[in-house]
Design an enzyme around this catalytic site. Structure first.
Site, PDB file in Angstrom:
ATOM      1  N   GLN A  24      -1.522   7.503   1.536  1.00 21.40           N
ATOM      2  CA  GLN A  24      -1.140   8.710   2.265  1.00 21.40           C
ATOM      3  C   GLN A  24       0.063   8.461   3.185  1.00 21.40           C
ATOM      4  O   GLN A  24       1.000   9.245   3.208  1.00 21.40           O
ATOM      5  CB  GLN A  24      -2.338   9.199   3.093  1.00 21.40           C
ATOM      6  CG  GLN A  24      -2.151  10.571   3.707  1.00 21.40           C
ATOM      7  CD  GLN A  24      -3.098  10.847   4.866  1.00 21.40           C
ATOM      8  OE1 GLN A  24      -3.817   9.947   5.326  1.00 21.40           O
ATOM      9  NE2 GLN A  24      -3.128  12.064   5.336  1.00 21.40           N
ATOM     10  N   ASP A  58       2.170  -1.694  -4.556  1.00 23.02           N
ATOM     11  CA  ASP A  58       0.790  -1.227  -4.501  1.00 23.02           C
ATOM     12  C   ASP A  58       0.016  -1.975  -5.587  1.00 23.02           C
ATOM     13  O   ASP A  58       0.619  -2.635  -6.430  1.00 23.02           O
ATOM     14  CB  ASP A  58       0.704   0.290  -4.719  1.00 23.02           C
ATOM     15  CG  ASP A  58      -0.513   0.894  -4.017  1.00 23.02           C
ATOM     16  OD1 ASP A  58      -0.334   1.679  -3.081  1.00 23.02           O
ATOM     17  OD2 ASP A  58      -1.651   0.547  -4.398  1.00 23.02           O
ATOM     18  N   ILE A  59      -1.293  -1.829  -5.567  1.00 20.71           N
ATOM     19  CA  ILE A  59      -2.106  -2.594  -6.523  1.00 20.71           C
ATOM     20  C   ILE A  59      -1.864  -2.140  -7.964  1.00 20.71           C
ATOM     21  O   ILE A  59      -2.010  -2.907  -8.890  1.00 20.71           O
ATOM     22  CB  ILE A  59      -3.604  -2.554  -6.141  1.00 20.71           C
ATOM     23  CG1 ILE A  59      -4.410  -3.551  -6.961  1.00 20.71           C
ATOM     24  CG2 ILE A  59      -4.182  -1.155  -6.262  1.00 20.71           C
ATOM     25  CD1 ILE A  59      -5.650  -4.047  -6.297  1.00 20.71           C
ATOM     26  N   ARG A  60      -1.490  -0.867  -8.109  1.00 21.96           N
ATOM     27  CA  ARG A  60      -1.088  -0.412  -9.448  1.00 21.96           C
ATOM     28  C   ARG A  60       0.117   0.516  -9.343  1.00 21.96           C
ATOM     29  O   ARG A  60       0.432   1.020  -8.261  1.00 21.96           O
ATOM     30  CB  ARG A  60      -2.249   0.274 -10.171  1.00 21.96           C
ATOM     31  CG  ARG A  60      -2.845   1.477  -9.470  1.00 21.96           C
ATOM     32  CD  ARG A  60      -4.100   1.938 -10.186  1.00 21.96           C
ATOM     33  NE  ARG A  60      -5.200   0.993 -10.007  1.00 21.96           N
ATOM     34  CZ  ARG A  60      -6.036   1.003  -8.973  1.00 21.96           C
ATOM     35  NH1 ARG A  60      -5.893   1.898  -8.016  1.00 21.96           N
ATOM     36  NH2 ARG A  60      -7.010   0.125  -8.859  1.00 21.96           N
ATOM     37  N   GLY A  98       0.841  -1.199   0.000  1.00 25.62           N
ATOM     38  CA  GLY A  98       0.000   0.000   0.000  1.00 25.62           C
ATOM     39  C   GLY A  98       0.875   1.246   0.000  1.00 25.62           C
ATOM     40  O   GLY A  98       0.536   2.279   0.606  1.00 25.62           O
ATOM     41  N   TYR A 101     -15.076  -0.203   8.810  1.00 21.75           N
ATOM     42  CA  TYR A 101     -13.636   0.019   8.962  1.00 21.75           C
ATOM     43  C   TYR A 101     -13.204  -0.279  10.403  1.00 21.75           C
ATOM     44  O   TYR A 101     -12.222  -0.993  10.636  1.00 21.75           O
ATOM     45  CB  TYR A 101     -13.342   1.473   8.598  1.00 21.75           C
ATOM     46  CG  TYR A 101     -11.920   1.918   8.745  1.00 21.75           C
ATOM     47  CD1 TYR A 101     -10.908   1.377   7.970  1.00 21.75           C
ATOM     48  CD2 TYR A 101     -11.581   2.932   9.643  1.00 21.75           C
ATOM     49  CE1 TYR A 101      -9.595   1.819   8.091  1.00 21.75           C
ATOM     50  CE2 TYR A 101     -10.281   3.379   9.762  1.00 21.75           C
ATOM     51  CZ  TYR A 101      -9.288   2.821   8.992  1.00 21.75           C
ATOM     52  OH  TYR A 101      -8.007   3.268   9.115  1.00 21.75           O
TER      53      TYR A 101
HETATM   54  N1  SER Z   1      -8.300   8.676   9.131  1.00 20.22           N
HETATM   55  C1  SER Z   1      -9.081   7.479   9.170  1.00 20.22           C
HETATM   56  C2  SER Z   1     -10.407   7.682   8.568  1.00 20.22           C
HETATM   57  O1  SER Z   1     -10.911   8.785   8.625  1.00 20.22           O
HETATM   58  C3  SER Z   1      -9.217   7.016  10.579  1.00 20.22           C
HETATM   59  O2  SER Z   1      -8.321   5.993  10.803  1.00 20.22           O
HETATM   60  O3  SER Z   1     -10.967   6.763   8.067  1.00 20.22           O
END
Ligand code: SER
Length: 312
Positions: A10, A32-34, A6, A137
């Protein structure tokens, strides 16, 4: 040899640069994937869900250390829940398994403030507390933390992790997170003099300047194994502020800057997360200390972005 999974993201782009400075360019393999224009060789394309391809790269370069950063962030994960779960979990398993087999010696895997939820104490959130995340997430990061600790305890895997707060940097843009506004606001302040925020003015969230986050990551990875007592993931506090406060901090540099508010579904995600984080464990175990407060971060962000945008 080090592998960054990855690497185009960022955090990835920043870590590649720092680790290459430290260890030499050829010792750090970006993947990375691309293909990512900003990343120089050595680079390998890798879909983090493809365990065979990962193994191939690990064998080819004799990788001993992995920074696994590939994930779908909070806002994007809500739009693709099954894919987010599969990506965030499968990719972690592949890396943990390689460590269990003794192929790699050390793993960094980021967790997030998203492991906390609406039932977590909101202020000065402790290291160990209620974790009932209400986002896909957050659920994936919490499960990941449990698996990291499990592999560490059962199989002696040296995996290290930080619960990153929202990360703010000038080199790269975040993608698909709830805290992304705090990066975009600086760009818009310089380009348009105004910003429409997708969170409410009082949505306090824990954040951190990228320089601090990268330093924390490297310090944790360089700490003696016996000092890394938490093998799920360390709280990291950083700076807590609201959209209103970051706007005021920008106004110290750009007095005419205007902010308006038009909250969307991300406001609900923000409301489920803590406002501030207690990171005493990181301080005690491996000596963590942040360097940037809100105004220092604003001053540096605006200075660097002015240079980047040719406005200096
Ligand atoms: N910065 C992340 C998000 O906003 C939090 O881990 O998803």
């Amino acid at each position: 040899m080090i592998l960054i999974i990855g690497a185009g993201g960022q955090v990835g782009q920043e870590l590649v640069a720092i680790l290459r400075e430290k260890h030499g360019k050829d010792k750090v393999i970006a993947s990375d994937i691309r293909q990512v224009d900003a990343l120089e060789a050595p680079f390998e394309t890798l879909d983090a869900m493809d365990g065979d391809r990962l193994k191939e790269i690990v064998d080819q370069y004799q990788i001993k250390e992995v920074y696994h950063l590939a994930a779908l962030l909070s806002a994007n994960a809500e739009k693709q829940i099954k894919f987010a779960w599969e990506l965030n979990m499968q990719s972690l398993f592949h890396v943990l398994e390689l460590a269990k087999e003794g192929k790699i010696n050390k793993i960094f895997w980021p967790s997030s403030i998203a492991v906390f939820g609406p039932t977590t104490p909101k202020n000065d959130t402790p290291q160990e507390t209620v974790t009932e995340p209400s986002t896909v997430y957050g659920i994936s990061k919490l499960a990941g933390e449990r698996w990291c600790e499990y592999y560490a305890n059962k199989f002696g895997v040296d995996v290290r992790s930080i619960r990153y707060p929202g990360l703010i940097g000038y080199k790269t843009m975040p993608g698909g997170g709830t805290t992304d506004y705090a990066v975009d606001i600086y760009h818009q302040a310089l380009e348009k003099g105004s910003y429409e925020c997708f969170l409410k003015e009082d949505a306090y969230l824990p954040m951190m300047y990228m320089e601090d986050a990268i330093r924390a990551t490297i310090e944790l990875m360089e700490a003696k194994a016996e000092d890394v007592k938490i093998r799920s993931s360390y709280n990291l506090g950083g700076i807590s502020f609201s959209p209103k406060e970051i706007a005021e901090s920008i106004q110290k540099e750009i007095p005419d800057f205007q902010i308006s508010y038009n909250p969307d579904f991300r406001q609900q995600i923000a409301e489920s997360w803590p406002s501030s984080i207690n990171d005493q464990a990181a301080r005690d175990d491996w000596g963590w200390k942040e360097a940037y407060d809100l105004d220092a971060m604003s001053a540096d962000m605006l200075k660097q972005l002015r240079i980047q945008k040719g406005m200096d």
